[in-house]
Design a protein around this motif. Structure first.
Motif, PDB file in Angstrom:
ATOM      1  N   VAL A 135       0.861  -1.184   0.000  1.00  0.00           N
ATOM      2  CA  VAL A 135       0.000   0.000   0.000  1.00  0.00           C
ATOM      3  C   VAL A 135       0.899   1.235   0.000  1.00  0.00           C
ATOM      4  O   VAL A 135       2.040   1.179   0.432  1.00  0.00           O
ATOM      5  CB  VAL A 135      -0.926   0.041   1.237  1.00  0.00           C
ATOM      6  CG1 VAL A 135      -1.854  -1.148   1.276  1.00  0.00           C
ATOM      7  CG2 VAL A 135      -0.118   0.138   2.523  1.00  0.00           C
ATOM      8  N   ASP A 136       0.345   2.317  -0.503  1.00  0.00           N
ATOM      9  CA  ASP A 136       1.119   3.563  -0.531  1.00  0.00           C
ATOM     10  C   ASP A 136       0.964   4.334   0.770  1.00  0.00           C
ATOM     11  O   ASP A 136       1.790   5.196   1.085  1.00  0.00           O
ATOM     12  CB  ASP A 136       0.644   4.448  -1.686  1.00  0.00           C
ATOM     13  CG  ASP A 136       0.985   3.842  -3.027  1.00  0.00           C
ATOM     14  OD1 ASP A 136       1.898   3.000  -3.079  1.00  0.00           O
ATOM     15  OD2 ASP A 136       0.341   4.212  -4.028  1.00  0.00           O
ATOM     16  N   GLY A 137      -0.113   4.061   1.489  1.00  0.00           N
ATOM     17  CA  GLY A 137      -0.348   4.776   2.726  1.00  0.00           C
ATOM     18  C   GLY A 137      -1.400   4.070   3.559  1.00  0.00           C
ATOM     19  O   GLY A 137      -2.044   3.138   3.084  1.00  0.00           O
ATOM     20  N   ILE A 138      -1.543   4.517   4.794  1.00  0.00           N
ATOM     21  CA  ILE A 138      -2.496   3.867   5.693  1.00  0.00           C
ATOM     22  C   ILE A 138      -3.364   4.908   6.391  1.00  0.00           C
ATOM     23  O   ILE A 138      -2.860   5.932   6.874  1.00  0.00           O
ATOM     24  CB  ILE A 138      -1.756   2.995   6.738  1.00  0.00           C
ATOM     25  CG1 ILE A 138      -1.286   1.691   6.081  1.00  0.00           C
ATOM     26  CG2 ILE A 138      -2.645   2.690   7.935  1.00  0.00           C
ATOM     27  CD1 ILE A 138      -0.638   0.710   7.026  1.00  0.00           C
ATOM     28  N   ILE A 139      -4.662   4.632   6.398  1.00  0.00           N
ATOM     29  CA  ILE A 139      -5.575   5.461   7.177  1.00  0.00           C
ATOM     30  C   ILE A 139      -6.065   4.640   8.367  1.00  0.00           C
ATOM     31  O   ILE A 139      -6.583   3.543   8.190  1.00  0.00           O
ATOM     32  CB  ILE A 139      -6.787   5.910   6.330  1.00  0.00           C
ATOM     33  CG1 ILE A 139      -6.332   6.796   5.169  1.00  0.00           C
ATOM     34  CG2 ILE A 139      -7.806   6.664   7.203  1.00  0.00           C
ATOM     35  CD1 ILE A 139      -7.457   7.280   4.270  1.00  0.00           C
ATOM     36  N   LEU A 140      -5.863   5.179   9.540  1.00  0.00           N
ATOM     37  CA  LEU A 140      -6.301   4.501  10.761  1.00  0.00           C
ATOM     38  C   LEU A 140      -7.592   5.124  11.263  1.00  0.00           C
ATOM     39  O   LEU A 140      -7.660   6.339  11.452  1.00  0.00           O
ATOM     40  CB  LEU A 140      -5.237   4.672  11.843  1.00  0.00           C
ATOM     41  CG  LEU A 140      -3.979   3.835  11.748  1.00  0.00           C
ATOM     42  CD1 LEU A 140      -2.867   4.466  12.566  1.00  0.00           C
ATOM     43  CD2 LEU A 140      -4.272   2.444  12.267  1.00  0.00           C
ATOM     44  N   PRO A 162       2.976   7.479   4.176  1.00  0.00           N
ATOM     45  CA  PRO A 162       2.072   8.361   4.896  1.00  0.00           C
ATOM     46  C   PRO A 162       1.035   7.609   5.737  1.00  0.00           C
ATOM     47  O   PRO A 162       0.442   6.634   5.285  1.00  0.00           O
ATOM     48  CB  PRO A 162       1.391   9.164   3.784  1.00  0.00           C
ATOM     49  CG  PRO A 162       1.654   8.420   2.525  1.00  0.00           C
ATOM     50  CD  PRO A 162       2.913   7.662   2.727  1.00  0.00           C
ATOM     51  N   VAL A 163       0.849   8.074   6.932  1.00  0.00           N
ATOM     52  CA  VAL A 163      -0.160   7.531   7.833  1.00  0.00           C
ATOM     53  C   VAL A 163      -1.071   8.683   8.217  1.00  0.00           C
ATOM     54  O   VAL A 163      -0.598   9.784   8.509  1.00  0.00           O
ATOM     55  CB  VAL A 163       0.497   6.943   9.097  1.00  0.00           C
ATOM     56  CG1 VAL A 163      -0.548   6.572  10.132  1.00  0.00           C
ATOM     57  CG2 VAL A 163       1.356   5.742   8.741  1.00  0.00           C
ATOM     58  N   ILE A 164      -2.361   8.426   8.169  1.00  0.00           N
ATOM     59  CA  ILE A 164      -3.306   9.474   8.531  1.00  0.00           C
ATOM     60  C   ILE A 164      -4.315   8.930   9.527  1.00  0.00           C
ATOM     61  O   ILE A 164      -4.811   7.800   9.369  1.00  0.00           O
ATOM     62  CB  ILE A 164      -3.988  10.027   7.263  1.00  0.00           C
ATOM     63  CG1 ILE A 164      -2.994  10.942   6.539  1.00  0.00           C
ATOM     64  CG2 ILE A 164      -5.268  10.782   7.593  1.00  0.00           C
ATOM     65  CD1 ILE A 164      -3.426  11.373   5.185  1.00  0.00           C
ATOM     66  N   LEU A 165      -4.603   9.700  10.530  1.00  0.00           N
ATOM     67  CA  LEU A 165      -5.592   9.285  11.520  1.00  0.00           C
ATOM     68  C   LEU A 165      -6.927   9.919  11.168  1.00  0.00           C
ATOM     69  O   LEU A 165      -6.996  11.118  10.913  1.00  0.00           O
ATOM     70  CB  LEU A 165      -5.163   9.721  12.924  1.00  0.00           C
ATOM     71  CG  LEU A 165      -3.789   9.246  13.392  1.00  0.00           C
ATOM     72  CD1 LEU A 165      -3.567   9.641  14.857  1.00  0.00           C
ATOM     73  CD2 LEU A 165      -3.660   7.741  13.250  1.00  0.00           C
TER      74      LEU A 165
END
Lengths: 328, 328
Positions: A116-121, A139-142
């Motif tokens: 994956v290119d990024g993760i959304i939590l 990139p990680v985004i909450l």
DNA sequence: ACGATTTCTGAAAACGATTACAATTATGAT
DNA sequence: ATCATAATTGTAATCGTTTTCAGAAATCGT
């Protein structure tokens, strides 16, 4: 399998030219474009995405971590995320953590293996310190949840405020003995909900009885169990503030089964304003969250981060709203 | 990014040897294994999955098509699928078709672009003829839904039987005017449900009034709308057979709002036995389906197909069961 | 001790796409 | 007509793995 080489051969051109056509690159004559398109159609060519990903060093996939798919609140968030993802040509990899610390952490290998290119939590089990080493890998985004000390973008609502207005409502209805059923994690959301409640209680000269604090309840079944526990107490709260409509629904259902009247014997307030809140009787007083909207905003933020644009996590206009129905 | 070459260099060995260690291939001395493991740990190496997929020509991902995530029935199926997937080291790409023909079809490009190794369909909008060209590109398995003429494995329950027992129940309760709210597609499930109802009606010397047949209703809201339509009729059914608990719940909710008594003025029977069936009042009579189990079986079948083992789609022991509650 | 296996290891060729670079041709300005 | 520039196309390297093949070293049976 049909490859780009096959197409090139069939069109009498080089792979490079075919690739240019596929990706709408300039500097290809109309004539050759047509040749390539014909060849692609004729052979039924579709580019191999593993090859594209390897070469381009990106997957166009975003991992979305949710606790459980059975909770409509998170489905709504996903809905919002998906809407923006589709517009941006991104795909979603939806991952259930089952509210398990280790599972949650394990999904971060998706980032390290470049799946994956990024993760959304959308929920948090671990402390921020557990996550922080991973932010180097993508990139990680909450979304929805947050930490005070996190260094990544957070799309969050004012849970403190939301909790406060809910608690105020119970107090205004005359309740002095208020129980609390919350997540109990170290996340900002969890803390703020408790803080909001405490603040409202304090203002009314009340305090939170430790016996009436319950943690880690998520499902309808958990709500029913909780209600049994409460009933077994000799000193019971007259109102209970819950973290989700599901738990609240379970409490109401069980109350009725036990012959207790809601809201007279026990007032119940939910959180999320799920469909079930309208359906159950008495209809559930709850706190509405603009879930789809925060999902959209989270994905917009992700897109911005991936494109290295500057981000704006401001969510003004999106508020928690008390919906008064019949359970309080 | 740390690559296998970095690990090889750090360990003073070749990429080939490192690869052997990663994949537990034989013919590597303990000594070198240790060297490689140390290097991997030290460098924090994780294999790039795009590269692995390109080289191995498989993704270890299975696409799962569901109509909408808001329907708990499909979440249950996913739950079963996921359980077996995890055991087999496979990942899931969950795709919402929103009951849209074109969307459903579009997801088949996942197979052509090699983003997934196979597809499990849990609902069907298109005819089998639309799908059949795609089966050359990878295994397709039908779970829950089915066609009479499909040439792929189908994990299916006896919907004809289930529908029949539900209809019989209504007839036994004395109803003569029975409405039907079903999918209305050309799938075997849809047809069989209608057939089962018709059969029961015929046996009782009744027939299905075309005015009381409703299609394409899925949500709670759809149920409420439906109820309004029914109320507007001069000749109304006294019982309605629905395709999902959600629609049934909507009908019940709206009935109460309109001042009608369920089951006295209108009996309602649902399908799926979702949590909501227990929660709503009157509690919903419905037909229980072993949803998680068919999900498991579908994934087991997929795994077998991928490994070219012989498959067994027999589902004996898994039946549709009438759950009588208070709405009939 | 000697040939036949077996175990171990690395070099190099895939997998299927994209792209830097070079080579060629077309166009434009003077 | 000439030179500068732009447009078009292809060659070959590259992304990060796995695996075939071959050669070297170790083990075995007699």
């Amino acid at each position: 399998m049909i490859t780009i080489t096959d197409v090139a051969k069939h069109a009498g051109l080089s792979r490079a030219t075919v690739s240019r056509v596929i990706n709408n690159r300039p500097y290809v004559s109309e004539e050759k474009k047509k040749l390539v398109r014909n060849a692609m159609d004729k052979l039924g060519y579709y580019p191999n995405s593993s090859a594209q990903r390897l070469r381009n060093q990106k997957t166009n996939i975003i991992g979305v971590l949710v606790p459980r798919l059975t909770n409509p609140f998170f489905i709504n968030i996903i809905e919002g995320i998906e809407k923006i993802a589709a517009e941006s040509g991104l795909q979603l990899l939806i991952c259930q953590t089952k509210s398990d610390k280790q599972k949650e952490l394990n999904y971060f290998t998706l980032l390290r293996t470049k799946q994956v290119d990024g993760i959304i939590l959308t929920s948090l089990e671990n402390d921020w310190e557990q996550f922080s080493p991973y932010v180097d890998y993508g990139p990680v985004i909450l979304c929805n949840e947050y930490y005070e000390n996190a260094t990544v973008p957070m799309i969050r609502l004012n849970q403190y405020e939301g909790s406060y207005i809910g608690a105020r409502h119970l107090i205004d209805r005359g309740h002095r003995k208020i129980g609390y059923c919350g997540g109990g994690s170290t996340s900002g959301l969890s803390k703020d909900r408790k803080r909001g409640l405490k603040k409202a209680l304090e203002e009314a000269g009340l305090s939170l009885n430790p016996n009436w604090i319950f943690h880690k309840r998520y499902s309808i079944e958990d709500g029913r169990e909780l209600m049994k526990e409460i009933t077994a107490m000799e000193d019971r709260p007259t109102a209970i503030f819950t973290n989700s409509d599901e738990v609240a629904a379970g409490i109401i259902k069980e109350s009725k089964e036990l012959g207790l009247k809601v809201p007279d014997d026990l007032a119940v307030i939910g959180f999320d304003n799920q469909p079930i809140a309208e359906l159950i009787e008495p209809r559930l007083t709850t706190i509405d969250q603009p879930s789809e909207e925060i999902g959209e905003k989270a994905m917009e933020t992700m897109v911005a981060v991936l494109n290295q644009q500057k981000i704006d996590t401001n969510l003004k206009g999106l508020n928690l709203k008390l919906i008064v129905r019949d359970s309080t």
